[in-house]
Design a protein around this motif. Structure first.
Motif, mmCIF file in Angstrom:
data_model
loop_
_atom_site.group_PDB
_atom_site.id
_atom_site.type_symbol
_atom_site.label_atom_id
_atom_site.label_comp_id
_atom_site.label_asym_id
_atom_site.label_seq_id
_atom_site.Cartn_x
_atom_site.Cartn_y
_atom_site.Cartn_z
ATOM 1 N N THR A 121 0.846 -1.185 0.000
ATOM 2 C CA THR A 121 0.000 0.000 0.000
ATOM 3 C C THR A 121 0.887 1.243 0.000
ATOM 4 O OG1 THR A 121 -0.061 0.198 2.404
ATOM 5 C CG2 THR A 121 -1.766 -1.204 1.363
ATOM 6 N N ARG A 122 0.287 2.395 -0.201
ATOM 7 C CA ARG A 122 1.047 3.646 -0.096
ATOM 8 C C ARG A 122 1.665 3.766 1.300
ATOM 9 N NH1 ARG A 122 -2.614 5.628 -3.803
ATOM 10 N NH2 ARG A 122 -1.634 6.755 -5.493
ATOM 11 N N GLU A 123 0.886 3.397 2.304
ATOM 12 C CA GLU A 123 1.381 3.489 3.677
ATOM 13 C C GLU A 123 2.577 2.564 3.884
ATOM 14 O OE1 GLU A 123 -1.945 2.933 2.906
ATOM 15 O OE2 GLU A 123 -2.439 5.058 3.167
ATOM 16 N N ASP A 124 2.548 1.387 3.246
ATOM 17 C CA ASP A 124 3.677 0.455 3.327
ATOM 18 C C ASP A 124 4.932 1.042 2.682
ATOM 19 O OD1 ASP A 124 2.076 -1.636 4.392
ATOM 20 O OD2 ASP A 124 1.696 -2.491 2.398
ATOM 21 N N ALA A 125 4.758 1.769 1.577
ATOM 22 C CA ALA A 125 5.881 2.166 0.726
ATOM 23 C C ALA A 125 6.435 3.561 0.995
ATOM 24 C CB ALA A 125 5.468 2.066 -0.743
ATOM 25 N N MET A 126 5.570 4.514 1.271
ATOM 26 C CA MET A 126 6.017 5.905 1.374
ATOM 27 C C MET A 126 7.075 6.073 2.472
ATOM 28 S SD MET A 126 4.520 7.526 -1.038
ATOM 29 C CE MET A 126 4.560 9.257 -0.627
ATOM 30 N N GLY A 127 8.190 6.693 2.075
ATOM 31 C CA GLY A 127 9.284 6.932 3.001
ATOM 32 C C GLY A 127 10.214 5.748 3.189
ATOM 33 N N LYS A 128 9.862 4.621 2.616
ATOM 34 C CA LYS A 128 10.678 3.410 2.754
ATOM 35 C C LYS A 128 11.722 3.347 1.644
ATOM 36 C CE LYS A 128 8.277 1.534 6.166
ATOM 37 N NZ LYS A 128 7.012 2.190 6.159
ATOM 38 N N SER A 129 12.679 2.462 1.827
ATOM 39 C CA SER A 129 13.719 2.204 0.847
ATOM 40 C C SER A 129 13.160 1.333 -0.281
ATOM 41 C CB SER A 129 14.867 1.465 1.537
ATOM 42 O OG SER A 129 15.700 0.839 0.602
ATOM 43 N N LEU A 130 13.751 1.449 -1.450
ATOM 44 C CA LEU A 130 13.381 0.577 -2.566
ATOM 45 C C LEU A 130 13.687 -0.889 -2.274
ATOM 46 C CD1 LEU A 130 14.498 2.632 -5.678
ATOM 47 C CD2 LEU A 130 12.168 1.965 -5.074
ATOM 48 N N ASP A 131 14.406 -1.157 -1.200
ATOM 49 C CA ASP A 131 14.706 -2.544 -0.833
ATOM 50 C C ASP A 131 13.438 -3.377 -0.664
ATOM 51 O OD1 ASP A 131 17.408 -2.094 -0.933
ATOM 52 O OD2 ASP A 131 17.692 -2.034 1.242
ATOM 53 N N ILE A 132 12.296 -2.737 -0.455
ATOM 54 C CA ILE A 132 11.059 -3.516 -0.312
ATOM 55 C C ILE A 132 10.719 -4.270 -1.595
ATOM 56 C CG2 ILE A 132 10.094 -2.078 1.531
ATOM 57 C CD1 ILE A 132 8.174 -0.847 -0.574
ATOM 58 N N ILE A 133 11.230 -3.796 -2.739
ATOM 59 C CA ILE A 133 10.928 -4.475 -4.011
ATOM 60 C C ILE A 133 12.164 -5.010 -4.722
ATOM 61 C CG2 ILE A 133 8.753 -3.238 -4.376
ATOM 62 C CD1 ILE A 133 10.287 -1.537 -6.518
ATOM 63 N N ILE A 134 13.353 -4.788 -4.168
ATOM 64 C CA ILE A 134 14.592 -5.244 -4.801
ATOM 65 C C ILE A 134 15.020 -6.561 -4.161
ATOM 66 C CG2 ILE A 134 17.015 -4.730 -5.268
ATOM 67 C CD1 ILE A 134 16.291 -1.748 -4.973
ATOM 68 N N PRO A 135 15.180 -7.620 -4.972
ATOM 69 C CA PRO A 135 15.689 -8.873 -4.409
ATOM 70 C C PRO A 135 17.050 -8.654 -3.747
ATOM 71 C CG PRO A 135 14.861 -9.219 -6.634
ATOM 72 C CD PRO A 135 14.900 -7.730 -6.404
ATOM 73 N N GLU A 136 17.285 -9.337 -2.662
ATOM 74 C CA GLU A 136 18.501 -9.121 -1.879
ATOM 75 C C GLU A 136 19.772 -9.236 -2.721
ATOM 76 O OE1 GLU A 136 20.582 -10.699 2.218
ATOM 77 O OE2 GLU A 136 18.450 -11.046 1.904
ATOM 78 N N ARG A 137 19.817 -10.212 -3.622
ATOM 79 C CA ARG A 137 21.028 -10.417 -4.427
ATOM 80 C C ARG A 137 21.287 -9.265 -5.405
ATOM 81 N NH1 ARG A 137 16.978 -13.230 -6.544
ATOM 82 N NH2 ARG A 137 16.675 -13.275 -8.796
ATOM 83 N N GLN A 138 20.298 -8.420 -5.645
ATOM 84 C CA GLN A 138 20.429 -7.299 -6.577
ATOM 85 C C GLN A 138 20.721 -5.972 -5.871
ATOM 86 O OE1 GLN A 138 20.152 -7.796 -9.898
ATOM 87 N NE2 GLN A 138 19.674 -9.951 -9.619
ATOM 88 N N ARG A 139 20.617 -5.934 -4.565
ATOM 89 C CA ARG A 139 20.654 -4.655 -3.846
ATOM 90 C C ARG A 139 21.979 -3.914 -3.951
ATOM 91 N NH1 ARG A 139 17.134 -6.691 1.346
ATOM 92 N NH2 ARG A 139 15.201 -6.915 0.133
ATOM 93 N N THR A 140 23.092 -4.601 -3.781
ATOM 94 C CA THR A 140 24.388 -3.916 -3.834
ATOM 95 C C THR A 140 24.582 -3.251 -5.191
ATOM 96 O OG1 THR A 140 25.363 -5.422 -2.236
ATOM 97 C CG2 THR A 140 26.891 -4.199 -3.648
ATOM 98 N N ARG A 141 24.327 -3.984 -6.249
ATOM 99 C CA ARG A 141 24.474 -3.433 -7.601
ATOM 100 C C ARG A 141 23.524 -2.248 -7.808
ATOM 101 N NH1 ARG A 141 23.354 -6.662 -13.215
ATOM 102 N NH2 ARG A 141 23.847 -4.931 -14.590
#
Length: 142
Positions: free
Chosen positions: A40-60
């Motif tokens: 939801t917007r409440e889940d996402a707003m102000g949060k890091s994109l890490d909520i949708i980025i797979p862990e193995r892709q985060r550093t890159r």
């Protein structure tokens, strides 16, 4: 077009529109992003994109993100990027998106916007077709 019209456009467009500030915090999360990613917007707003980025892709991802924010340039330009993403329930999506850099009044990098499309079904169908072609080629060669 007035600013209110741009806000309406972001809300009614069928693709997810996600804007993040220079630090990577989500500042815009439209209805299509809610449908696509399950947050939801409440889940996402102000949060890091890490909520949708797979862990193995985060550093890159973050290496490129911070470089883009510091230089004001993205190496991708208007290229269509295809990467995996995460849904709130944990399943993986295949997404395609373009990015654009947003500047403040002093021309400093202020944010980045991504327009995102879910290509999970199309990508799955393409994988099946490629597998089928490989199978038929193997059978023809035998």
């Amino acid at each position: 077009m007035q600013l209110a019209d741009y806000k309406q456009l972001v809300e009614v467009i069928g693709d997810a529109v996600v804007v993040c500030d220079a630090a990577g915090a989500i500042t815009v999360w439209n209805d299509a992003a809610v449908r696509m990613f399950g947050f939801t917007r409440e889940d996402a707003m102000g949060k890091s994109l890490d909520i949708i980025i797979p862990e193995r892709q985060r550093t890159r991802h973050w290496d490129g993100y911070h470089k883009t924010m510091s230089t004001g340039q993205t190496r991708y330009g208007s290229d269509l990027l295809r990467v995996p993403a995460l849904h709130k329930d944990g399943h993986t999506l295949s997404i395609a998106f373009t990015v654009a850099i947003l500047h403040d009044e002093e021309r400093n990098v202020a944010a980045i916007v991504a327009v995102i499309r879910d290509e999970t079904v199309r990508w799955g169908e393409e994988r099946k077709l490629k597998a089928r072609v490989a199978q038929l080629e193997a059978e023809a060669a035998a």
